[in-house]
Design an enzyme around this catalytic site. Structure first.
Site, PDB file in Angstrom:
ATOM      1  N   HIS A  76       0.838  -1.207   0.000  1.00 53.72           N
ATOM      2  CA  HIS A  76       0.000   0.000   0.000  1.00 53.72           C
ATOM      3  C   HIS A  76       0.873   1.258   0.000  1.00 53.72           C
ATOM      4  CE1 HIS A  76      -4.080  -1.707   1.582  1.00 53.72           C
ATOM      5  NE2 HIS A  76      -3.569  -2.429   0.614  1.00 53.72           N
ATOM      6  N   TYR A 205      -9.082   5.572   7.629  1.00 54.43           N
ATOM      7  CA  TYR A 205      -9.151   5.964   9.041  1.00 54.43           C
ATOM      8  C   TYR A 205     -10.228   7.040   9.153  1.00 54.43           C
ATOM      9  CZ  TYR A 205      -4.729   3.562  10.063  1.00 54.43           C
ATOM     10  OH  TYR A 205      -3.754   2.623  10.229  1.00 54.43           O
ATOM     11  N   PRO A 297      -3.390   0.988  18.896  1.00 52.33           N
ATOM     12  CA  PRO A 297      -3.154   0.462  17.541  1.00 52.33           C
ATOM     13  C   PRO A 297      -3.355   1.458  16.405  1.00 52.33           C
ATOM     14  CG  PRO A 297      -5.199  -0.416  18.467  1.00 52.33           C
ATOM     15  CD  PRO A 297      -4.547   0.360  19.550  1.00 52.33           C
ATOM     16  N   LYS A 301       1.729   0.440  15.001  1.00 53.30           N
ATOM     17  CA  LYS A 301       3.161   0.405  15.335  1.00 53.30           C
ATOM     18  C   LYS A 301       3.585  -0.768  16.237  1.00 53.30           C
ATOM     19  CE  LYS A 301       4.656   4.066  13.204  1.00 53.30           C
ATOM     20  NZ  LYS A 301       4.345   3.565  11.859  1.00 53.30           N
ATOM     21  N   TYR A 389       3.988   7.247   9.587  1.00 50.27           N
ATOM     22  CA  TYR A 389       3.180   6.053   9.311  1.00 50.27           C
ATOM     23  C   TYR A 389       4.002   4.956   8.631  1.00 50.27           C
ATOM     24  CZ  TYR A 389      -0.917   3.211   8.376  1.00 50.27           C
ATOM     25  OH  TYR A 389      -1.823   2.173   8.365  1.00 50.27           O
TER      26      TYR A 389
HETATM   27  P1  RFL Z   1       2.804 -11.167  22.063  1.00 51.65           P
HETATM   28  O1  RFL Z   1       2.285 -11.311  20.671  1.00 51.65           O
HETATM   29  O2  RFL Z   1       1.828 -10.794  23.121  1.00 51.65           O
HETATM   30  O3  RFL Z   1       3.484 -12.560  22.431  1.00 51.65           O
HETATM   31  C1  RFL Z   1       3.908 -12.866  23.723  1.00 51.65           C
HETATM   32  C2  RFL Z   1       3.900 -14.358  23.895  1.00 51.65           C
HETATM   33  O4  RFL Z   1       4.377 -14.691  25.208  1.00 51.65           O
HETATM   34  C3  RFL Z   1       3.548 -15.696  25.751  1.00 51.65           C
HETATM   35  N1  RFL Z   1       3.624 -15.630  27.225  1.00 51.65           N
HETATM   36  C4  RFL Z   1       4.298 -16.517  27.973  1.00 51.65           C
HETATM   37  N2  RFL Z   1       5.016 -17.601  27.662  1.00 51.65           N
HETATM   38  C5  RFL Z   1       5.578 -18.298  28.686  1.00 51.65           C
HETATM   39  N3  RFL Z   1       5.430 -17.965  29.990  1.00 51.65           N
HETATM   40  C6  RFL Z   1       4.725 -16.886  30.348  1.00 51.65           C
HETATM   41  N4  RFL Z   1       4.582 -16.552  31.635  1.00 51.65           N
HETATM   42  C7  RFL Z   1       4.129 -16.109  29.322  1.00 51.65           C
HETATM   43  N5  RFL Z   1       3.359 -14.976  29.324  1.00 51.65           N
HETATM   44  C8  RFL Z   1       3.071 -14.707  28.041  1.00 51.65           C
HETATM   45  C9  RFL Z   1       2.163 -15.385  25.207  1.00 51.65           C
HETATM   46  O5  RFL Z   1       1.322 -16.515  25.240  1.00 51.65           O
HETATM   47  C10 RFL Z   1       2.488 -14.936  23.793  1.00 51.65           C
HETATM   48  O6  RFL Z   1       2.467 -16.001  22.870  1.00 51.65           O
HETATM   49  O7  RFL Z   1       4.000 -10.121  22.145  1.00 51.65           O
HETATM   50  P2  RFL Z   1       5.157  -9.794  21.074  1.00 51.65           P
HETATM   51  O8  RFL Z   1       5.743 -11.055  20.522  1.00 51.65           O
HETATM   52  O9  RFL Z   1       6.025  -8.792  21.712  1.00 51.65           O
HETATM   53  O10 RFL Z   1       4.393  -9.149  19.832  1.00 51.65           O
HETATM   54  C11 RFL Z   1       3.811  -7.893  19.922  1.00 51.65           C
HETATM   55  C12 RFL Z   1       2.561  -7.835  19.057  1.00 51.65           C
HETATM   56  O11 RFL Z   1       1.761  -8.973  19.268  1.00 51.65           O
HETATM   57  C13 RFL Z   1       1.779  -6.584  19.384  1.00 51.65           C
HETATM   58  O12 RFL Z   1       2.606  -5.437  19.471  1.00 51.65           O
HETATM   59  C14 RFL Z   1       0.714  -6.250  18.370  1.00 51.65           C
HETATM   60  O13 RFL Z   1      -0.139  -7.301  18.065  1.00 51.65           O
HETATM   61  C15 RFL Z   1      -0.091  -5.084  18.961  1.00 51.65           C
HETATM   62  N6  RFL Z   1      -1.348  -4.969  18.315  1.00 51.65           N
HETATM   63  C16 RFL Z   1      -1.370  -4.376  17.112  1.00 51.65           C
HETATM   64  N7  RFL Z   1      -0.212  -3.902  16.570  1.00 51.65           N
HETATM   65  C17 RFL Z   1      -0.208  -3.341  15.361  1.00 51.65           C
HETATM   66  O14 RFL Z   1       0.866  -2.950  14.866  1.00 51.65           O
HETATM   67  N8  RFL Z   1      -1.394  -3.203  14.665  1.00 51.65           N
HETATM   68  C18 RFL Z   1      -2.588  -3.684  15.167  1.00 51.65           C
HETATM   69  O15 RFL Z   1      -3.599  -3.605  14.532  1.00 51.65           O
HETATM   70  C19 RFL Z   1      -2.620  -4.295  16.428  1.00 51.65           C
HETATM   71  N9  RFL Z   1      -3.753  -4.801  16.964  1.00 51.65           N
HETATM   72  C20 RFL Z   1      -2.502  -5.502  18.923  1.00 51.65           C
HETATM   73  C21 RFL Z   1      -3.708  -5.423  18.203  1.00 51.65           C
HETATM   74  C22 RFL Z   1      -2.475  -6.110  20.184  1.00 51.65           C
HETATM   75  C23 RFL Z   1      -3.623  -6.639  20.760  1.00 51.65           C
HETATM   76  N10 RFL Z   1      -3.537  -7.199  22.108  1.00 51.65           N
HETATM   77  C24 RFL Z   1      -2.258  -7.270  22.775  1.00 51.65           C
HETATM   78  C25 RFL Z   1      -4.575  -7.577  22.928  1.00 51.65           C
HETATM   79  C26 RFL Z   1      -4.856  -5.972  18.739  1.00 51.65           C
HETATM   80  C27 RFL Z   1      -4.825  -6.591  20.017  1.00 51.65           C
HETATM   81  C28 RFL Z   1      -6.115  -7.188  20.498  1.00 51.65           C
HETATM   82  C1  PHB Z   2      -5.395  -4.068  11.231  1.00 50.36           C
HETATM   83  O1  PHB Z   2      -5.548  -4.390  10.044  1.00 50.36           O
HETATM   84  O2  PHB Z   2      -5.653  -4.869  12.147  1.00 50.36           O
HETATM   85  C2  PHB Z   2      -4.934  -2.704  11.565  1.00 50.36           C
HETATM   86  C3  PHB Z   2      -4.453  -1.888  10.571  1.00 50.36           C
HETATM   87  C4  PHB Z   2      -4.026  -0.607  10.868  1.00 50.36           C
HETATM   88  C5  PHB Z   2      -4.103  -0.165  12.163  1.00 50.36           C
HETATM   89  C6  PHB Z   2      -4.577  -0.985  13.175  1.00 50.36           C
HETATM   90  C7  PHB Z   2      -4.996  -2.268  12.878  1.00 50.36           C
HETATM   91  O3  PHB Z   2      -3.722   1.106  12.450  1.00 50.36           O
END
Ligand code: RFL
Ligand code: PHB
Length: 400
Positions: A76, A205, A297, A301, A389
């Site tokens: 994109h 957005y 989110p 980032k 971005y």
């Molecule tokens: P993760 O993905 O949370 O993975 C951590 C892993 O550690 C495990 N764990 C353990 N394992 C052993 N012993 C323990 N005591 C443990 N405690 C936890 C967990 O089971 C898990 O598998 O962290 P990591 O790897 O740092 O990755 C970060 C990303 O996942 C996170 O930054 C993003 O997903 C944030 N986020 C989003 N980021 C974006 O850039 N765009 C998004 O749209 C976006 N949507 C989101 C999100 C995070 C969400 N969360 C945290 C609820 C939407 C949600 C719902």
């Molecule tokens: C998503 O596709 O989950 C998404 C994309 C952009 C954002 C947040 C979430 O800023």
């Protein structure tokens, strides 16, 4: 798999941070064992991020897992901002001299990393319960855990805390050694995933009087939509029909007409938070990704920051083992935090610009609209939005 009792780096957590670190270390000939509390299927079932910055794309290539992303991901070069009932495109590609983002789900990134790890025969212990980290203030740290009711000890040189916001690693650091900065937002995002064609070929957005909305996607046939909702809303109360109806009310007429609705395949509410831990290193324990910081989110980032933490950490560990220098390891926390705070600021600013806050008076909507109008019509305003971005360069502003 025989369960190893020693390794060079014990990685806690098999989310994107832990898996990517494992892969980068493997490429450099450094041993690591990953301990994950959940099953692999559970980790893959979490629907999260969808937008990868160039820096993250480059890292996945470096880790040797970029093939499917390049084949299936969608490049994109811009996105739309919808406010005051009008849509405006931010042409990131033109503004930043050719930079783009890649739409490719976190689930797919994780799947590719898991496959690469499996194919290389590298050890990951899933369903590792009661993980505890010990002795990270010494040169002989260790990790204990239980698997199938048996107790295990893993001795290591370093521990990488890649265990997310609710993990055990950050919680194990003495409270007087750590500073935590936090802002909790008074609303959440209700997300819906559906096998329907996206409403638009780029993301939209939306700042509307009814609240924020986001039209995102995973592929040409899979859409991801979000609505700002009060924190008191419960997921059971949101039927698919209610979601689509509310989304339509927040869109402009052309998007409303193009929107294809269908049954949800996933629906969840996520709270929004800004959070940073300082420092990110405690002796031989290093925190990376969501274990150390959370962004709302809006700026997409979270996953991208996790990837760059891991890049810096892998450089530090490679320097230690191959270059016999701890310069990069010692610089880890400062290098990460400098980048993190910029992404935190951008995510907070973009969140504040696009959402309705309960305490807002009517003048706030006027301020938001004026600022958005400035951003889309000023070259400087558009560039500020675009360069943040697509993601700042890896060592932006850092003397090296
Ligand atoms: P993760 O993905 O949370 O993975 C951590 C892993 O550690 C495990 N764990 C353990 N394992 C052993 N012993 C323990 N005591 C443990 N405690 C936890 C967990 O089971 C898990 O598998 O962290 P990591 O790897 O740092 O990755 C970060 C990303 O996942 C996170 O930054 C993003 O997903 C944030 N986020 C989003 N980021 C974006 O850039 N765009 C998004 O749209 C976006 N949507 C989101 C999100 C995070 C969400 N969360 C945290 C609820 C939407 C949600 C719902
Ligand atoms: C998503 O596709 O989950 C998404 C994309 C952009 C954002 C947040 C979430 O800023």
């Amino acid at each position: 798999m025989t369960i190893p009792h020693t390794t060079q780096v014990a990685i806690i957590g098999a989310g994107p941070s832990g898996l990517l670190l494992g892969q980068l270390l493997h490429k450099a000939g450094i041993d690591a064992v990953i301990l994950e509390r959940q099953t692999g299927d559970y980790v893959l079932g979490r629907i999260r991020a969808g937008v990868l910055e160039q820096v993250c794309i480059d890292l996945l290539d470096e880790a040797g897992v970029g093939e499917r992303m390049h084949a299936e991901g969608l490049v994109h070069g811009g996105f739309d901002l919808l406010f005051n009932g009008q849509r405006h495109r931010i042409d990131m590609h033109a503004l930043t001299g050719g930079h783009n983002v890649m739409v490719y789900g976190q689930t797919e990134v994780t799947r590719d990393l898991m496959h690469a790890r499996e194919a290389a025969g590298l050890p990951t212990v899933y369903e590792a319960m009661n993980v505890q980290v010990h002795g990270f203030d010494s040169t002989t740290p260790s990790v204990t855990y239980e698997k199938d009711g048996q107790k295990h000890t893993l001795r290591c040189d370093f521990i990488a805390g890649c265990d997310g916001f609710h993990g055990v690693c950050r919680a194990s650091v003495p409270r007087n050694a750590i500073a935590e900065y936090e802002k909790v937002y008074p609303f959440g995002w209700l997300g819906l995933l559906s096998d329907t064609p996206p409403v638009h070929d780029e993301l939209i957005y939306v700042n509307s009087p009814r609240g924020f909305a986001l039209c995102s996607q995973r592929s040409k046939t899979r859409s991801r939509y979000y609505l700002q909702v009060p924190l008191t809303d419960r997921i059971e109360e949101w039927t698919d029909d209610a979601f689509w109806q509310e989304l339509k009310l927040r869109l402009d007429a052309p998007a409303r007409e193009h929107l294809v609705t269908g049954p949800s395949i996933e629906k969840s509410i996520a709270p929004l938070r800004s959070f940073v831990t300082e420092p990110m290193r405690f002796g031989r324990l290093f925190l990376a990704g969501d274990a150390a910081h959370i962004v709302p989110p809006t700026g997409a980032k979270g996953l991208n920051l996790a990837a760059t933490d891991v890049k810096y950490l892998s450089e530090g560990l490679i320097g230690h083992y191959q270059g016999q220098s701890d310069t990069d390891l010692d610089a880890y926390s400062d290098r990460c935090l400098r980048r993190i705070w910029k992404a935190e600021r951008f995510s907070w600013w973009f969140t504040s610009l696009m959402h309705q806050f309960p305490e807002d008076s009517p003048i706030t909507a006027k301020f938001q609209n004026a600022e958005l109008d400035y951003i889309v019509h000023s070259q400087a305003g558009s560039l500020t939005m675009a360069e943040n971005y697509v993601g700042l360069p890896l060592d932006f502003g850092q003397p090296r």
